[in-house]
Design an enzyme around this catalytic site. Structure first.
Site, PDB file in Angstrom:
ATOM      1  N   HIS A 211     -81.327  24.564  45.584  1.00 20.40           N
ATOM      2  CA  HIS A 211     -81.385  23.096  45.629  1.00 20.40           C
ATOM      3  C   HIS A 211     -80.432  22.565  46.685  1.00 20.40           C
ATOM      4  O   HIS A 211     -79.212  22.735  46.594  1.00 20.40           O
ATOM      5  CB  HIS A 211     -81.022  22.509  44.267  1.00 20.40           C
ATOM      6  CG  HIS A 211     -81.256  21.031  44.170  1.00 20.40           C
ATOM      7  ND1 HIS A 211     -82.496  20.465  44.332  1.00 20.40           N
ATOM      8  CD2 HIS A 211     -80.405  19.999  43.937  1.00 20.40           C
ATOM      9  CE1 HIS A 211     -82.405  19.150  44.189  1.00 20.40           C
ATOM     10  NE2 HIS A 211     -81.147  18.844  43.955  1.00 20.40           N
TER      11      HIS A 211
ATOM     12  N   HIS B  60     -79.783  19.102  49.498  1.00 22.43           N
ATOM     13  CA  HIS B  60     -80.055  17.866  50.234  1.00 22.43           C
ATOM     14  C   HIS B  60     -79.223  17.973  51.508  1.00 22.43           C
ATOM     15  O   HIS B  60     -78.017  17.693  51.502  1.00 22.43           O
ATOM     16  CB  HIS B  60     -79.632  16.634  49.437  1.00 22.43           C
ATOM     17  CG  HIS B  60     -80.312  16.481  48.111  1.00 22.43           C
ATOM     18  ND1 HIS B  60     -81.640  16.135  48.000  1.00 22.43           N
ATOM     19  CD2 HIS B  60     -79.854  16.628  46.843  1.00 22.43           C
ATOM     20  CE1 HIS B  60     -81.967  16.059  46.714  1.00 22.43           C
ATOM     21  NE2 HIS B  60     -80.903  16.360  45.998  1.00 22.43           N
TER      22      HIS B  60
ATOM     23  N   ARG C 248     -73.844   7.205  44.702  1.00 16.50           N
ATOM     24  CA  ARG C 248     -75.180   7.063  45.266  1.00 16.50           C
ATOM     25  C   ARG C 248     -75.228   5.977  46.338  1.00 16.50           C
ATOM     26  O   ARG C 248     -75.959   6.104  47.331  1.00 16.50           O
ATOM     27  CB  ARG C 248     -76.192   6.760  44.155  1.00 16.50           C
ATOM     28  CG  ARG C 248     -77.631   6.843  44.613  1.00 16.50           C
ATOM     29  CD  ARG C 248     -78.602   6.644  43.475  1.00 16.50           C
ATOM     30  NE  ARG C 248     -78.621   5.276  42.996  1.00 16.50           N
ATOM     31  CZ  ARG C 248     -79.643   4.734  42.330  1.00 16.50           C
ATOM     32  NH1 ARG C 248     -80.714   5.457  42.054  1.00 16.50           N
ATOM     33  NH2 ARG C 248     -79.594   3.490  41.908  1.00 16.50           N
TER      34      ARG C 248
ATOM     35  N   HIS D  20     -80.629  20.612  37.370  1.00 22.96           N
ATOM     36  CA  HIS D  20     -79.515  20.165  36.530  1.00 22.96           C
ATOM     37  C   HIS D  20     -79.799  20.408  35.044  1.00 22.96           C
ATOM     38  O   HIS D  20     -79.069  21.140  34.393  1.00 22.96           O
ATOM     39  CB  HIS D  20     -79.138  18.702  36.774  1.00 22.96           C
ATOM     40  CG  HIS D  20     -78.817  18.380  38.187  1.00 22.96           C
ATOM     41  ND1 HIS D  20     -77.808  19.017  38.879  1.00 22.96           N
ATOM     42  CD2 HIS D  20     -79.385  17.505  39.064  1.00 22.96           C
ATOM     43  CE1 HIS D  20     -77.762  18.554  40.113  1.00 22.96           C
ATOM     44  NE2 HIS D  20     -78.711  17.644  40.255  1.00 22.96           N
TER      45      HIS D  20
ATOM     46  N   ASP E 231     -76.701  21.825  46.265  1.00 15.20           N
ATOM     47  CA  ASP E 231     -77.063  20.430  46.054  1.00 15.20           C
ATOM     48  C   ASP E 231     -76.443  19.501  47.094  1.00 15.20           C
ATOM     49  O   ASP E 231     -76.924  19.400  48.215  1.00 15.20           O
ATOM     50  CB  ASP E 231     -76.676  20.027  44.630  1.00 15.20           C
ATOM     51  CG  ASP E 231     -77.249  18.681  44.203  1.00 15.20           C
ATOM     52  OD1 ASP E 231     -77.897  18.020  45.018  1.00 15.20           O
ATOM     53  OD2 ASP E 231     -77.040  18.288  43.038  1.00 15.20           O
TER      54      ASP E 231
END
Length: 455
Positions: A69, A71, A92, A277, A328
């Site tokens: 995973h 990004h 975020r 997750h 991640d």
């Protein structure tokens, strides 16, 4: 005693000699591995010295690691988000600001450097959870997959394999239209997402998969469209699942059920699906995931960085959910740290040591991760498997001392990404003696790519 295994008729095009190799159950000294057409053609044990013409890999050689995973653009957030306090939701907002700066060219530069960092960490395959599809404001690029193709090209230049998990991200929340930041992510409908995603093409180093960003980002009546797209192609399907309690509460308010139950009711769960997750689950959720053989990707360094919580990894695995690992948000890129963190988190939670052996944790970081990315034949040192290797030094200040038979325990519980000496992908030496063979100065490439976004 010498053992020989070889695939019939496979011409040898390269030979590696490993002074110690992890063969799935034990550390074996003196192993040669022959490569033909990017795959392991033969393995011989009991070879005390490198044969003529063989490349020596000194240390512990493992199957290549799988970063399930990723990004890639989150790499630009490293350290910058460690100022002040907050939650996942405040983090975020900072992530959105970085996403707003990216173009296909700057995304390529950042991803190329990030994937090169992964190669230096022994990662041979990455699952890129890709939702940054369009130009600012949501206008499609002339090439509607310009951003995804930039990621594919970046992985190729960095020398690692990629499973591009093209992500449906259609809403800001249950019944909410995308906000101004999320317009870049949205194809408006699952049908439009599927039409665009169908234009993506794989190649020797690329697989195309699908992702549902989350149950809050894809309306319930469109979940089945994404699942069907993946099913028709026998492609991996990933989904962020119950990372935050707020998402669980909102899902119950909107649909009267948990996110896991909602996914099950719309045909999303199954052996090619991986929940990312899986942190805040009920016992019924765990049973649904396990009984459907839906995988679980734990990302411990991100989960602790974002204050997400500790997921029920042992219960999930016992229920039948295979475990994999991912970096991640790339707070760090270190699969050894992810592996031991999963074990150490359980120790903190339960006050009991030894939930997984080093072998089980290595499997999560390799074979089960590759399977979650659509490569079930990878992650093992066996004839016929992809010739993807990672060699960890056993003579660094972190790893020196333990006897060789404990090299797997040393790698998992003491080594770091900095101890990776060699990374081989499809038989090609991508990292040699700790240096990337294709990108001369990876730190400079990272610094330049990040500065272009923050400058």
């Amino acid at each position: 005693m010498q053992l020989t295994h070889r695939t019939a008729g496979a011409p040898v095009t390269a030979t590696y000699w490993m002074d110690h190799a992890w063969l799935g159950t034990h550390v074996e000294p003196g192993v040669t591995l022959d490569v033909a057409d990017g795959r392991i053609a033969g393995i011989r044990t009991g070879v005390e010295a490198p044969p003529p013409g063989a490349t020596a890999l000194r240390g512990l050689t493992l199957p290549g690691l799988a970063n399930t995973h990723s990004h890639a653009f989150h790499r630009a957030l490293r350290a910058t988000v460690q100022v002040g306090t907050g939650t996942f939701w405040t983090w975020r907002e900072l992530m959105y600001r970085t996403a707003a700066q990216l173009t296909p060219d700057t995304y390529f530069d950042l991803a190329r450097a990030t994937y090169a960092e992964m190669a230096l960490a022994g990662i041979t395959s990455v699952g890129e959870f890709h939702y940054l599809h369009h130009a600012p404001g949501g206008t499609p690029y002339a090439n509607p997959n310009a951003m995804g193709e930039a990621l594919i090209a970046a992985a190729a230049e960095a020398g690692i394999r990629i499973t591009l998990l093209d992500t449906a991200y259609l809403a800001a929340g249950f019944g909410e239209r995308p906000n101004r930041h999320q317009l870049r992510f949205s194809d408006t409908t699952a049908e439009a997402w599927a039409e665009r995603a169908s234009l993506l093409k794989g190649d020797d180093h690329t697989l195309i998969g699908a992702a549902i960003h989350s149950v809050r980002a894809v309306p319930a009546d469109q979940l089945a469209t994404v699942a069907a797209w993946a099913e028709e192609r026998e492609a991996p399907l990933h989904v962020h699942l119950s990372e935050q309690t707020a998402e669980n509460d909102a899902c119950r308010a909107a649909h009267g059920r948990t996110p896991t139950r909602l996914l099950a009711d719309h045909g999303v769960l199954g052996p090619r699906t991986t929940g990312i997750h899986n942190t805040h689950l009920t016992e019924a959720d765990i049973e649904l995931l396990g009984s459907s053989a839906t995988g679980t990707c734990m990302c411990p360094t991100t989960e602790r960085d974002l204050a997400d919580g500790i997921g029920p990894a042992t219960a999930l695995q016992k229920a039948g959910s295979p475990l994999s690992l991912g970096s991640d948000s790339h707070a760090v890129i270190d699969l050894f740290e992810e592996a031991r963190a999963m074990e150490l988190n359980e120790r903190l939670r339960t006050h009991i040591r030894g939930h997984w052996t080093a072998a089980a944790l290595l499997r999560a970081a390799s074979a089960d991760g590759h399977a979650a990315l659509g490569r079930p034949d990878a992650g093992v040192l066996e004839p016929g498997a992809p010739a993807d290797l990672t060699t960890v030094a056993l003579d660094s200040v972190r790893t020196a001392g333990p006897v060789p038979r404990l090299a797997a325990e040393t790698a998992v519980f003491a080594a770091s990404a900095a101890d990776v000496r060699h990374t081989v992908v499809a038989g090609r030496h991508i990292v040699r003696d700790g240096r990337h063979t294709r990108i001369e100065d990876v730190p400079r490439a990272l610094a330049t790519a990040v500065a272009a976004l923050h400058g």
